[in-house]
Design an enzyme around this catalytic site. Structure first.
Site, PDB file in Angstrom:
ATOM      1  N   LYS A 134      51.805  -6.188  17.543  1.00  0.00           N
ATOM      2  CA  LYS A 134      50.043  -7.321  16.801  1.00  0.00           C
ATOM      3  C   LYS A 134      50.422  -6.873  15.697  1.00  0.00           C
ATOM      4  O   LYS A 134      50.390  -6.464  14.796  1.00  0.00           O
ATOM      5  CB  LYS A 134      48.986  -7.612  17.574  1.00  0.00           C
ATOM      6  CG  LYS A 134      48.865  -7.175  18.870  1.00  0.00           C
ATOM      7  CD  LYS A 134      48.075  -7.126  19.661  1.00  0.00           C
ATOM      8  CE  LYS A 134      47.747  -7.465  21.225  1.00  0.00           C
ATOM      9  NZ  LYS A 134      46.628  -7.160  21.863  1.00  0.00           N
TER      10      LYS A 134
ATOM     11  N   TYR B 136      48.381 -17.013  25.294  1.00  0.00           N
ATOM     12  CA  TYR B 136      47.260 -16.478  25.601  1.00  0.00           C
ATOM     13  C   TYR B 136      46.219 -17.466  26.211  1.00  0.00           C
ATOM     14  O   TYR B 136      44.611 -17.191  26.284  1.00  0.00           O
ATOM     15  CB  TYR B 136      45.897 -15.852  23.993  1.00  0.00           C
ATOM     16  CG  TYR B 136      46.583 -14.435  23.823  1.00  0.00           C
ATOM     17  CD1 TYR B 136      46.413 -13.322  24.734  1.00  0.00           C
ATOM     18  CD2 TYR B 136      46.556 -14.102  22.282  1.00  0.00           C
ATOM     19  CE1 TYR B 136      46.790 -12.057  24.401  1.00  0.00           C
ATOM     20  CE2 TYR B 136      46.963 -12.869  21.914  1.00  0.00           C
ATOM     21  CZ  TYR B 136      47.213 -11.814  22.814  1.00  0.00           C
ATOM     22  OH  TYR B 136      47.952 -11.037  23.020  1.00  0.00           O
TER      23      TYR B 136
ATOM     24  N   PHE C  29      36.274 -13.753  23.846  1.00  0.00           N
ATOM     25  CA  PHE C  29      36.630 -13.572  22.837  1.00  0.00           C
ATOM     26  C   PHE C  29      38.214 -14.434  22.097  1.00  0.00           C
ATOM     27  O   PHE C  29      38.922 -14.406  21.279  1.00  0.00           O
ATOM     28  CB  PHE C  29      36.761 -12.309  22.690  1.00  0.00           C
ATOM     29  CG  PHE C  29      37.723 -11.509  23.910  1.00  0.00           C
ATOM     30  CD1 PHE C  29      39.087 -12.474  23.522  1.00  0.00           C
ATOM     31  CD2 PHE C  29      38.099 -11.574  24.955  1.00  0.00           C
ATOM     32  CE1 PHE C  29      40.275 -12.529  25.134  1.00  0.00           C
ATOM     33  CE2 PHE C  29      38.243 -11.118  26.190  1.00  0.00           C
ATOM     34  CZ  PHE C  29      38.986 -11.498  26.790  1.00  0.00           C
TER      35      PHE C  29
ATOM     36  N   ARG D 152      54.077  -1.341  29.832  1.00  0.00           N
ATOM     37  CA  ARG D 152      51.881  -1.230  30.506  1.00  0.00           C
ATOM     38  C   ARG D 152      52.356   0.226  29.726  1.00  0.00           C
ATOM     39  O   ARG D 152      50.394  -0.200  29.505  1.00  0.00           O
ATOM     40  CB  ARG D 152      51.973  -2.278  31.333  1.00  0.00           C
ATOM     41  CG  ARG D 152      52.219  -3.712  31.361  1.00  0.00           C
ATOM     42  CD  ARG D 152      50.961  -4.230  30.681  1.00  0.00           C
ATOM     43  NE  ARG D 152      50.193  -4.452  30.696  1.00  0.00           N
ATOM     44  CZ  ARG D 152      48.879  -4.920  30.588  1.00  0.00           C
ATOM     45  NH1 ARG D 152      49.089  -6.082  29.454  1.00  0.00           N
ATOM     46  NH2 ARG D 152      47.911  -4.708  31.150  1.00  0.00           N
TER      47      ARG D 152
ATOM     48  N   ASN E  83      44.195  -3.517  18.497  1.00  0.00           N
ATOM     49  CA  ASN E  83      44.848  -2.769  19.928  1.00  0.00           C
ATOM     50  C   ASN E  83      46.381  -3.204  19.672  1.00  0.00           C
ATOM     51  O   ASN E  83      46.926  -2.060  21.128  1.00  0.00           O
ATOM     52  CB  ASN E  83      44.186  -3.242  21.762  1.00  0.00           C
ATOM     53  CG  ASN E  83      44.282  -4.211  21.914  1.00  0.00           C
ATOM     54  OD1 ASN E  83      45.196  -5.152  21.415  1.00  0.00           O
ATOM     55  ND2 ASN E  83      43.978  -4.497  23.145  1.00  0.00           N
TER      56      ASN E  83
ATOM     57  N   HIS F 277      50.757  -6.331  22.662  1.00  0.00           N
ATOM     58  CA  HIS F 277      50.866  -6.552  23.543  1.00  0.00           C
ATOM     59  C   HIS F 277      52.237  -6.147  24.732  1.00  0.00           C
ATOM     60  O   HIS F 277      53.372  -5.934  23.475  1.00  0.00           O
ATOM     61  CB  HIS F 277      51.121  -8.083  23.517  1.00  0.00           C
ATOM     62  CG  HIS F 277      51.110  -8.968  24.631  1.00  0.00           C
ATOM     63  ND1 HIS F 277      50.146  -9.181  25.677  1.00  0.00           N
ATOM     64  CD2 HIS F 277      52.469  -9.440  25.068  1.00  0.00           C
ATOM     65  CE1 HIS F 277      50.790  -9.781  26.416  1.00  0.00           C
ATOM     66  NE2 HIS F 277      52.328 -10.244  26.017  1.00  0.00           N
TER      67      HIS F 277
ATOM     68  N   GLU G  25      56.497 -15.273  29.477  1.00  0.00           N
ATOM     69  CA  GLU G  25      56.462 -15.407  27.047  1.00  0.00           C
ATOM     70  C   GLU G  25      57.747 -14.787  26.769  1.00  0.00           C
ATOM     71  O   GLU G  25      57.907 -15.490  25.803  1.00  0.00           O
ATOM     72  CB  GLU G  25      55.386 -13.990  27.583  1.00  0.00           C
ATOM     73  CG  GLU G  25      54.138 -13.924  27.640  1.00  0.00           C
ATOM     74  CD  GLU G  25      53.528 -12.814  28.045  1.00  0.00           C
ATOM     75  OE1 GLU G  25      54.048 -11.983  28.094  1.00  0.00           O
ATOM     76  OE2 GLU G  25      52.461 -13.134  28.540  1.00  0.00           O
TER      77      GLU G  25
HETATM   78  P1  IDP Z   1      45.802  -6.616  27.203  1.00  0.00           P
HETATM   79  O1  IDP Z   1      46.660  -7.139  25.853  1.00  0.00           O
HETATM   80  O2  IDP Z   1      45.531  -4.971  27.809  1.00  0.00           O
HETATM   81  O3  IDP Z   1      47.076  -6.809  28.636  1.00  0.00           O
HETATM   82  P2  IDP Z   1      44.067  -8.595  28.416  1.00  0.00           P
HETATM   83  O4  IDP Z   1      42.640  -8.307  28.527  1.00  0.00           O
HETATM   84  O5  IDP Z   1      45.077  -9.146  28.957  1.00  0.00           O
HETATM   85  O6  IDP Z   1      43.928  -7.223  27.856  1.00  0.00           O
HETATM   86  O7  IDP Z   1      43.664  -8.888  27.012  1.00  0.00           O
HETATM   87  C1  IDP Z   1      43.779  -9.738  25.887  1.00  0.00           C
HETATM   88  C2  IDP Z   1      43.847  -9.192  24.919  1.00  0.00           C
HETATM   89  O8  IDP Z   1      43.080 -10.285  23.935  1.00  0.00           O
HETATM   90  C3  IDP Z   1      43.649  -7.937  24.813  1.00  0.00           C
HETATM   91  O9  IDP Z   1      44.827  -7.070  24.120  1.00  0.00           O
HETATM   92  C4  IDP Z   1      42.848  -7.896  23.346  1.00  0.00           C
HETATM   93  O10 IDP Z   1      43.440  -8.112  21.804  1.00  0.00           O
HETATM   94  C5  IDP Z   1      42.108  -8.833  23.540  1.00  0.00           C
HETATM   95  N1  IDP Z   1      40.818  -9.144  24.278  1.00  0.00           N
HETATM   96  C6  IDP Z   1      40.322  -8.518  25.676  1.00  0.00           C
HETATM   97  N2  IDP Z   1      38.977  -8.123  25.691  1.00  0.00           N
HETATM   98  C7  IDP Z   1      38.445  -8.105  24.687  1.00  0.00           C
HETATM   99  C8  IDP Z   1      37.275  -8.085  24.342  1.00  0.00           C
HETATM  100  O11 IDP Z   1      36.366  -7.508  25.039  1.00  0.00           O
HETATM  101  N3  IDP Z   1      36.279  -8.344  23.289  1.00  0.00           N
HETATM  102  C9  IDP Z   1      37.931  -8.484  22.136  1.00  0.00           C
HETATM  103  N4  IDP Z   1      38.853  -8.649  22.464  1.00  0.00           N
HETATM  104  C10 IDP Z   1      39.247  -8.348  24.384  1.00  0.00           C
HETATM  105 MG    MG Z   2      47.582  -9.393  29.080  1.00  0.00          MG
END
Ligand code: IDP
Ligand code: MG
Length: 149
Positions: free
Chosen positions: A9, A49, A57, A85, A112, A115, A126
């Site tokens: 990212k 997404y 969010f 993962r 974070n 992805h 994807e």
């Molecule tokens: P993942 O990336 O671990 O698969 P997902 O639940 O699919 O996680 O969420 C996608 C992305 O959305 C996350 O990587 C993060 O960047 C963002 N995200 C998820 N939950 C939150 C939140 O509670 N606040 C802000 N951003 C979030």
């Molecule tokens: Mg995800």
């Protein structure tokens, strides 16, 4: 052999973690079969997404992902989807184990770093969303007999 979609990212690119991410996946024994840098359009980010479009969010996530260049990759290997993962770690970096990418380098769920596809169906979707077939390279590493019996 499985394939998965991995994206560094904008924060991972800005934090100079491109080489570190590639190193971890290479060292594990996975094979890079697609790689490009791009600044995603809003349309691409929203499609990527789409599953989160009702979440509070969503807008800030799309703003963030489109805010700068990302490195999009396809990696191949046995069990690569679930294994990548694990290497990436939990969604919230504060809950991610040390030794994982998010656990070692992140502190905020909205930053974070990386992805990774979460299942075979999402990986397939994807990869098709981010890459043309012609951008993917099928090749066999010469070390393969030392990775797989
Ligand atoms: P993942 O990336 O671990 O698969 P997902 O639940 O699919 O996680 O969420 C996608 C992305 O959305 C996350 O990587 C993060 O960047 C963002 N995200 C998820 N939950 C939150 C939140 O509670 N606040 C802000 N951003 C979030
Ligand atoms: Mg995800």
């Amino acid at each position: 052999m499985e394939r998965t979609f991995i994206m560094i990212k904008p924060d991972g690119v800005q934090r100079n973690l491109v080489g570190e991410v590639i190193r971890r996946l290479e060292n594990k024994g996975f094979t890079l079969v697609g790689l490009k840098m791009l600044q995603p359009s809003r349309e691409l980010a929203e499609k990527h997404y789409d599953v989160h479009k009702e979440r509070p969010f969503f807008q800030s996530l799309v703003d963030f992902i489109t805010s700068g260049p990302v490195v999009a990759m396809v990696w191949e290997g046995s069990g690569v989807i679930a294994s990548a993962r694990k290497i990436i770690g939990a969604t919230n970096p504060l809950n991610a184990e040390p030794g994982t990418i998010r656990g070692d380098y992140g502190v905020n769920v909205g930053r974070n770093l990386i992805h990774g596809s979460d299942a075979p169906e999402t990986a397939q979707g994807e990869i098709a969303l981010w890459f043309a077939q012609t951008e993917l390279v099928s090749w066999t590493p010469t070390i393969q007999p030392w990775l797989y019996e």
